[in-house]
Design a protein around this motif. Sequence first.
Motif, PDB file in Angstrom:
ATOM      1  N   ALA A 285     -36.308  36.705 -25.145  1.00  0.00           N
ATOM      2  CA  ALA A 285     -37.021  35.946 -26.048  1.00  0.00           C
ATOM      3  C   ALA A 285     -38.256  35.032 -25.396  1.00  0.00           C
ATOM      4  N   HIS A 286     -38.023  34.565 -24.284  1.00  0.00           N
ATOM      5  CA  HIS A 286     -38.828  33.905 -23.333  1.00  0.00           C
ATOM      6  C   HIS A 286     -40.168  34.697 -23.032  1.00  0.00           C
ATOM      7  N   ALA A 287     -39.759  35.970 -22.649  1.00  0.00           N
ATOM      8  CA  ALA A 287     -40.934  37.127 -22.491  1.00  0.00           C
ATOM      9  C   ALA A 287     -41.896  37.386 -23.592  1.00  0.00           C
ATOM     10  N   LEU A 288     -41.035  37.668 -24.772  1.00  0.00           N
ATOM     11  CA  LEU A 288     -41.722  37.849 -26.175  1.00  0.00           C
ATOM     12  C   LEU A 288     -42.643  36.770 -26.399  1.00  0.00           C
ATOM     13  N   TYR A 289     -42.141  35.548 -26.332  1.00  0.00           N
ATOM     14  CA  TYR A 289     -42.990  34.370 -26.434  1.00  0.00           C
ATOM     15  C   TYR A 289     -44.366  34.381 -25.377  1.00  0.00           C
ATOM     16  N   ASP A 290     -44.056  34.438 -24.183  1.00  0.00           N
ATOM     17  CA  ASP A 290     -45.304  34.439 -23.341  1.00  0.00           C
ATOM     18  C   ASP A 290     -46.202  35.782 -23.417  1.00  0.00           C
ATOM     19  N   ARG A 291     -45.574  36.559 -23.932  1.00  0.00           N
ATOM     20  CA  ARG A 291     -46.686  37.473 -24.436  1.00  0.00           C
ATOM     21  C   ARG A 291     -47.594  37.296 -25.722  1.00  0.00           C
ATOM     22  N   CYS A 292     -46.822  36.589 -26.490  1.00  0.00           N
ATOM     23  CA  CYS A 292     -47.662  35.920 -27.889  1.00  0.00           C
ATOM     24  C   CYS A 292     -48.572  35.013 -27.102  1.00  0.00           C
ATOM     25  N   LEU A 293     -48.326  34.137 -26.360  1.00  0.00           N
ATOM     26  CA  LEU A 293     -49.171  33.146 -25.719  1.00  0.00           C
ATOM     27  C   LEU A 293     -50.342  33.869 -25.200  1.00  0.00           C
ATOM     28  N   TRP A 294     -49.914  34.809 -24.452  1.00  0.00           N
ATOM     29  CA  TRP A 294     -51.048  35.455 -23.529  1.00  0.00           C
ATOM     30  C   TRP A 294     -52.158  36.227 -24.638  1.00  0.00           C
ATOM     31  N   GLU A 295     -51.565  36.637 -25.681  1.00  0.00           N
ATOM     32  CA  GLU A 295     -52.269  37.317 -26.813  1.00  0.00           C
ATOM     33  C   GLU A 295     -53.484  36.560 -27.453  1.00  0.00           C
ATOM     34  N   ALA A 296     -52.852  35.108 -27.659  1.00  0.00           N
ATOM     35  CA  ALA A 296     -53.393  33.997 -28.303  1.00  0.00           C
ATOM     36  C   ALA A 296     -54.556  33.578 -27.351  1.00  0.00           C
ATOM     37  N   ASP A 297     -54.286  33.475 -26.028  1.00  0.00           N
ATOM     38  CA  ASP A 297     -55.490  33.048 -25.094  1.00  0.00           C
ATOM     39  C   ASP A 297     -56.448  34.059 -25.054  1.00  0.00           C
ATOM     40  N   ASN A 298     -55.931  35.519 -25.412  1.00  0.00           N
ATOM     41  CA  ASN A 298     -56.883  36.337 -25.123  1.00  0.00           C
ATOM     42  C   ASN A 298     -57.801  36.915 -26.375  1.00  0.00           C
ATOM     43  N   GLY A 299     -57.379  36.148 -27.474  1.00  0.00           N
ATOM     44  CA  GLY A 299     -57.908  36.503 -28.999  1.00  0.00           C
ATOM     45  C   GLY A 299     -57.495  37.684 -29.499  1.00  0.00           C
ATOM     46  N   ILE A 300     -56.250  38.056 -29.234  1.00  0.00           N
ATOM     47  CA  ILE A 300     -55.823  39.484 -29.669  1.00  0.00           C
ATOM     48  C   ILE A 300     -55.093  39.070 -31.069  1.00  0.00           C
ATOM     49  N   PRO A 301     -55.527  39.760 -31.859  1.00  0.00           N
ATOM     50  CA  PRO A 301     -55.093  39.426 -33.577  1.00  0.00           C
ATOM     51  C   PRO A 301     -53.521  39.596 -33.484  1.00  0.00           C
ATOM     52  N   ALA A 302     -53.003  40.435 -32.696  1.00  0.00           N
ATOM     53  CA  ALA A 302     -51.333  40.701 -32.730  1.00  0.00           C
ATOM     54  C   ALA A 302     -50.793  39.401 -32.542  1.00  0.00           C
ATOM     55  N   PHE A 303     -51.299  38.117 -32.269  1.00  0.00           N
ATOM     56  CA  PHE A 303     -50.335  37.026 -31.855  1.00  0.00           C
ATOM     57  C   PHE A 303     -49.722  36.546 -32.980  1.00  0.00           C
ATOM     58  N   PHE A 304     -50.434  36.581 -34.317  1.00  0.00           N
ATOM     59  CA  PHE A 304     -49.923  35.864 -35.413  1.00  0.00           C
ATOM     60  C   PHE A 304     -48.721  36.643 -35.766  1.00  0.00           C
ATOM     61  N   ALA A 305     -48.793  38.171 -35.998  1.00  0.00           N
ATOM     62  CA  ALA A 305     -47.579  38.834 -36.153  1.00  0.00           C
ATOM     63  C   ALA A 305     -46.501  38.735 -35.090  1.00  0.00           C
ATOM     64  N   ASN A 306     -46.730  38.586 -33.945  1.00  0.00           N
ATOM     65  CA  ASN A 306     -45.763  38.592 -33.034  1.00  0.00           C
ATOM     66  C   ASN A 306     -45.168  37.229 -32.666  1.00  0.00           C
ATOM     67  N   SER A 307     -45.928  36.221 -33.319  1.00  0.00           N
ATOM     68  CA  SER A 307     -45.435  34.789 -33.052  1.00  0.00           C
ATOM     69  C   SER A 307     -44.271  34.735 -34.141  1.00  0.00           C
ATOM     70  N   ALA A 308     -44.338  35.333 -35.233  1.00  0.00           N
ATOM     71  CA  ALA A 308     -43.353  35.340 -36.102  1.00  0.00           C
ATOM     72  C   ALA A 308     -42.058  35.889 -35.582  1.00  0.00           C
ATOM     73  N   ARG A 309     -42.310  37.162 -34.884  1.00  0.00           N
ATOM     74  CA  ARG A 309     -41.135  37.711 -34.078  1.00  0.00           C
ATOM     75  C   ARG A 309     -40.577  36.880 -33.078  1.00  0.00           C
ATOM     76  N   ALA A 310     -41.475  36.060 -32.178  1.00  0.00           N
ATOM     77  CA  ALA A 310     -40.823  35.340 -31.311  1.00  0.00           C
ATOM     78  C   ALA A 310     -40.271  34.074 -31.901  1.00  0.00           C
ATOM     79  N   LYS A 311     -40.671  33.616 -33.277  1.00  0.00           N
ATOM     80  CA  LYS A 311     -39.920  32.583 -33.782  1.00  0.00           C
ATOM     81  C   LYS A 311     -38.603  32.993 -34.221  1.00  0.00           C
ATOM     82  N   TYR A 312     -38.630  34.026 -34.859  1.00  0.00           N
ATOM     83  CA  TYR A 312     -37.243  34.708 -35.029  1.00  0.00           C
ATOM     84  C   TYR A 312     -36.448  34.788 -33.978  1.00  0.00           C
TER      85      TYR A 312
END
Length: 375
Positions: A285-312
């Motif tokens: 779960a920590h690893a998935l969350y860190d991936r989401c943060l990396w996507e957000a910092d790099n402007g990757i749109p997948a952040f929003f979909a993956n942030s939902a997965r990270a929260k779940y």
Amino acid sequence: MTTAQFPGPVRDVEREILDRVTELAVDFSATAAEYDERAVIAVEHLDALHDADVDRAVLPAHVGGLGLSYLAFGRLVRVLAKADPSVATIWVMHAGAGVALAEFTKDSLGSFFAEEFLAGKRFANALSEPASGNRFLNPQQEAVPVDGGWSITGAKRFVSASEIADYLLVNARVEDVPTFFGVIPDDTVSVIPIWDTLGLRATRSQLLSFDHTLLRAEYRGRAPGPGDFAVIPAGLPAISLGVADAALDALIAHAQSRVILENPLSHQQWVQFEVADVQIRLAAAHALYDRCLWEADNGIPAFFANSARAKYLANKIAVDTAQLGVRIGGASGYLKQSPIQRHLRDAEAGQLMAYSTEVLAGVIGKEVLGVPEAE
């Protein structure tokens, strides 16, 4: 605790902020149970965070702040949530409202809300409606045109630390379009005294009543958009992960200290198997969350979909870890003075925060299965 705990690509100024928060978290942790028991907001801890420049850090650079990266932000919230998830929740909601108003009104109101945020004024999110479920960005309440702007009558629920807020972020429908405003609480805004929650008691996330409250035209902001710092979507998984980290530490301490038949409880195979399972899933779960943060910092749109997965995933593993703590703690873990029972209550709260795990499961499941959204 030192910056060695925070490896990775963060700036020096971010490391300094993280070090300060880590030091403050020691005191926050020591008093978390007391504030939870009394259901009182830890105002002095919020003041300490502001004095440590945490508010300035999270405010984006284009509106006068330091522009904390998502990666550093996630680490900060996890440290806070592990120490005291009520403080972490209040601060995330405060930052979410303050940053949003600074960004949403940047072109219309100038730097007013940013300056107020930096000055230490308190902000709170008042978006969720009793009748709108998880869809807090799509209000159902209609704003009525009046002199100076619009007015709203209705209620907003789970407004963390609203009793000490100087400003509220409120939304309503203006000509059938979701619209966002900054609101200064006055005598048209009142607390409905129903607060007696199971977990995160020290957030005092109240139900607010609005009675013809003025939504001032000059405090109207634009809708959320690309490039805005998404404080709350990025912060909610971290709250649950911090709770899970604290729950795991508590159950390990109990298993190592509790002696059964001349051996610590940690020597029992079932305990080892169960702890291995939750620790591995928590690391994932920590690893998935860190991936989401990396996507957000790099402007990757997948952040929003993956942030939902990270929260779940964070919500689920927090509850599973806390429940295992109760099983390992046995009767002593069920006592009121044990941190184990508090972690269980706090973990359950994460699942209820929008979007709830049930709503997220539906969204994610439809995406995976290719089921189109209903018209």
